[in-house]
Design a protein around this motif. Structure first.
Motif, PDB file in Angstrom:
ATOM      1  N   ILE A 173       0.846  -1.140  -0.150  1.00  0.00           N
ATOM      2  CA  ILE A 173       0.062  -0.009  -0.172  1.00  0.00           C
ATOM      3  C   ILE A 173       0.883   1.254  -0.004  1.00  0.00           C
ATOM      4  O   ILE A 173       1.733   1.440   0.879  1.00  0.00           O
ATOM      5  N   GLY A 174       0.771   2.036  -1.022  1.00  0.00           N
ATOM      6  CA  GLY A 174       1.420   3.327  -0.901  1.00  0.00           C
ATOM      7  C   GLY A 174       0.695   4.446  -0.410  1.00  0.00           C
ATOM      8  O   GLY A 174      -0.390   4.491  -0.385  1.00  0.00           O
ATOM      9  N   PHE A 175       1.659   5.581  -0.090  1.00  0.00           N
ATOM     10  CA  PHE A 175       0.954   6.963   0.290  1.00  0.00           C
ATOM     11  C   PHE A 175       1.659   8.149  -0.551  1.00  0.00           C
ATOM     12  O   PHE A 175       2.679   7.913  -0.662  1.00  0.00           O
ATOM     13  N   ILE A 176       0.596   8.808  -1.133  1.00  0.00           N
ATOM     14  CA  ILE A 176       0.971   9.987  -1.941  1.00  0.00           C
ATOM     15  C   ILE A 176       0.870  11.112  -1.379  1.00  0.00           C
ATOM     16  O   ILE A 176      -0.270  11.909  -0.965  1.00  0.00           O
ATOM     17  N   GLY A 177       1.904  11.914  -1.149  1.00  0.00           N
ATOM     18  CA  GLY A 177       1.802  13.257  -0.559  1.00  0.00           C
ATOM     19  C   GLY A 177       2.737  13.392   0.863  1.00  0.00           C
ATOM     20  O   GLY A 177       3.010  12.311   1.234  1.00  0.00           O
ATOM     21  N   SER A 178       3.056  14.729   0.868  1.00  0.00           N
ATOM     22  CA  SER A 178       4.142  14.701   1.965  1.00  0.00           C
ATOM     23  C   SER A 178       4.076  15.912   2.621  1.00  0.00           C
ATOM     24  O   SER A 178       4.793  16.457   3.506  1.00  0.00           O
ATOM     25  N   SER A 179       3.057  16.909   2.306  1.00  0.00           N
ATOM     26  CA  SER A 179       2.885  18.161   3.208  1.00  0.00           C
ATOM     27  C   SER A 179       2.280  18.179   4.456  1.00  0.00           C
ATOM     28  O   SER A 179       2.094  19.068   5.145  1.00  0.00           O
ATOM     29  N   GLN A 180       1.618  16.998   4.819  1.00  0.00           N
ATOM     30  CA  GLN A 180       1.018  17.157   6.168  1.00  0.00           C
ATOM     31  C   GLN A 180       1.661  15.868   6.882  1.00  0.00           C
ATOM     32  O   GLN A 180       1.193  14.695   6.537  1.00  0.00           O
ATOM     33  N   GLU A 181       2.284  16.132   7.971  1.00  0.00           N
ATOM     34  CA  GLU A 181       3.288  15.078   8.579  1.00  0.00           C
ATOM     35  C   GLU A 181       2.228  14.114   9.488  1.00  0.00           C
ATOM     36  O   GLU A 181       2.608  12.997   9.439  1.00  0.00           O
ATOM     37  N   ALA A 229      -2.053  -0.575  -4.248  1.00  0.00           N
ATOM     38  CA  ALA A 229      -3.191   0.390  -3.880  1.00  0.00           C
ATOM     39  C   ALA A 229      -2.385   1.673  -3.220  1.00  0.00           C
ATOM     40  O   ALA A 229      -1.239   1.546  -2.955  1.00  0.00           O
ATOM     41  N   PHE A 230      -2.943   2.647  -3.458  1.00  0.00           N
ATOM     42  CA  PHE A 230      -2.524   4.127  -2.966  1.00  0.00           C
ATOM     43  C   PHE A 230      -3.443   4.642  -2.068  1.00  0.00           C
ATOM     44  O   PHE A 230      -4.757   4.803  -2.152  1.00  0.00           O
ATOM     45  N   ILE A 231      -3.106   5.431  -1.075  1.00  0.00           N
ATOM     46  CA  ILE A 231      -3.986   6.532  -0.438  1.00  0.00           C
ATOM     47  C   ILE A 231      -3.281   7.867  -0.684  1.00  0.00           C
ATOM     48  O   ILE A 231      -2.307   8.104  -0.506  1.00  0.00           O
ATOM     49  N   GLY A 232      -4.118   8.810  -1.270  1.00  0.00           N
ATOM     50  CA  GLY A 232      -3.862  10.236  -1.622  1.00  0.00           C
ATOM     51  C   GLY A 232      -3.987  11.057  -0.286  1.00  0.00           C
ATOM     52  O   GLY A 232      -5.328  10.954   0.186  1.00  0.00           O
ATOM     53  N   LEU A 233      -2.826  11.989  -0.010  1.00  0.00           N
ATOM     54  CA  LEU A 233      -3.075  12.849   1.028  1.00  0.00           C
ATOM     55  C   LEU A 233      -4.369  13.830   1.027  1.00  0.00           C
ATOM     56  O   LEU A 233      -4.769  14.222   2.012  1.00  0.00           O
ATOM     57  N   ASN A 234      -4.665  14.279  -0.229  1.00  0.00           N
ATOM     58  CA  ASN A 234      -5.916  15.068  -0.337  1.00  0.00           C
ATOM     59  C   ASN A 234      -6.508  14.867  -1.701  1.00  0.00           C
ATOM     60  O   ASN A 234      -5.951  13.956  -2.492  1.00  0.00           O
ATOM     61  N   ASN A 235      -7.634  15.577  -2.013  1.00  0.00           N
ATOM     62  CA  ASN A 235      -8.462  15.274  -3.215  1.00  0.00           C
ATOM     63  C   ASN A 235      -7.720  15.536  -4.553  1.00  0.00           C
ATOM     64  O   ASN A 235      -7.844  14.833  -5.611  1.00  0.00           O
ATOM     65  N   LEU A 236      -6.953  16.711  -4.595  1.00  0.00           N
ATOM     66  CA  LEU A 236      -6.199  17.063  -5.516  1.00  0.00           C
ATOM     67  C   LEU A 236      -5.295  15.856  -6.164  1.00  0.00           C
ATOM     68  O   LEU A 236      -5.001  15.643  -7.211  1.00  0.00           O
TER      69      LEU A 236
END
Length: 326
Positions: A173-181, A229-236
């Motif tokens: 499972i991957g996570f996309i985004g790094s702006s919210q720790e 599978a991925f989880i995106g940090l926000n909608n954009l």
């Protein structure tokens, strides 16, 4: 100068009805509201907030301070909050900088609803808000603050997304985004709690924009196996990632499943309807509107409130490919 009383006499309605109509209150029938507004315009009526404040001590004006309107979550929340406040016979004005917040204070706004990111970007603002007359509610904070506030349990939202993907057999499972720790930490904790060994390769740094999500997937390292599978940090980010996956020839969800953080209605209209997790924006707006109005009226209420996330299943999640599933 034309007064509300003059308009009421011309329209043949009460002073209260005119006041509600001019404030776009849903308590007045649309036909009556339109007629009153037409009469007000024809008579050259202009609102006088200072006069209202001198007479009643209230302007029935509430400011909404946020960082920008570029992210659909802010646009959606603005609409929801405006509706909720209008139903309570209050008007809302948007501000996107400390100077504009200060202007609302000078206009004697009765209350302020402040998105936490605005305060974190301008630390001096918190102290100023505490000194001002306007009742202030901070929303979207991750940590307690010295003003009444609403916190979103982002950690629980990410954990729920991981559990949901695990229930479909996903192990990578991957996570996309790094702006919210807080979301990145929550992801790593949730993966470990799910019995998996997190890998740095599962973290895809990305700016919190559509382009950020797109580039994170489109230009990912070719020597690293793609998560299932991925989880995106926000909608954009999530929408950008979906576009990149489809361009690269991946089938969503047959090859790669996808969950986005932020429960926005338009996520159901993406190329593949996207499963989402996050707080209900309608619940956020409704609670914020009622809480700040209660504060203005001196009614007791919680200084801290937590809104829990909701996961909304859609077509972007499917069982992991057989070779990778549990």
């Amino acid at each position: 100068m034309v007064s509300i009383k003059d308009i009421a006499e011309r329209a043949g309605v009460s002073y209260s009805t005119v006041s509600k109509a001019l404030n776009d209150s849903p308590l007045v029938k649309e036909e009556t509201k339109r007629r009153i507004l037409e009469i007000a315009r024809s008579m050259g009526y202009q609102r006088n907030l200072l006069a209202r404040h001198l007479v009643s001590g209230r302007t029935r004006l509430i400011g909404f301070g946020l960082v920008n309107l570029g992210n659909p979550i802010f646009a959606n929340l603005t609409i929801q909050l405006h509706r909720a406040l209008a139903a309570l016979d209050y008007r809302m004005v948007i501000a996107i900088s400390p100077d504009e917040i200060d202007l609302l204070n000078q206009m004697r706004a009765d209350g302020l609803v402040i998105w936490a990111d605005l305060v974190s970007r301008h630390p001096h603002l918190m102290e100023e808000l505490g000194r001002w007359q306007a009742k202030t509610l901070v929303i979207g904070t991750d940590e307690p603050v010295p003003l009444p506030h609403v916190r979103f349990d982002r950690r629980a939202g990410i954990a729920e997304a991981v559990r949901y993907l695990r229930s479909f057999g996903h192990r990578r499972i991957g996570f996309i985004g790094s702006s919210q720790e807080i979301k990145v930490r929550a992801f790593l904790e949730a993966v470990e709690q799910a019995g998996l060994q997190p890998s740095p390769d599962w973290l895809y740094p990305a700016e919190p924009t559509f382009e950020g999500g797109y580039r994170a997937i489109r230009y990912a390292r070719p020597d690293v196996p793609m998560p299932t599978a991925f989880i995106g940090l926000n909608n954009l980010i999530t929408k950008g990632a979906l576009r990149a996956l489809l361009e690269l020839g991946y089938r969503v969800p047959q090859d790669v499943s996808l969950i986005g953080y932020d429960n926005l209605p338009d996520m159901q209209f993406a190329e593949v309807p996207i499963t989402t997790v996050g707080p209900s924006l309608e619940e956020v707006a409704d609670f914020a509107a009622h809480r700040v109005v209660d504060m203005i009226n001196g009614k007791p209420g919680p200084d801290a409130h937590v809104i829990q996330p909701i996961l909304i299943p859609r077509a972007s999640v499917e069982r992991a490919p057989d070779r990778d599933a549990d």
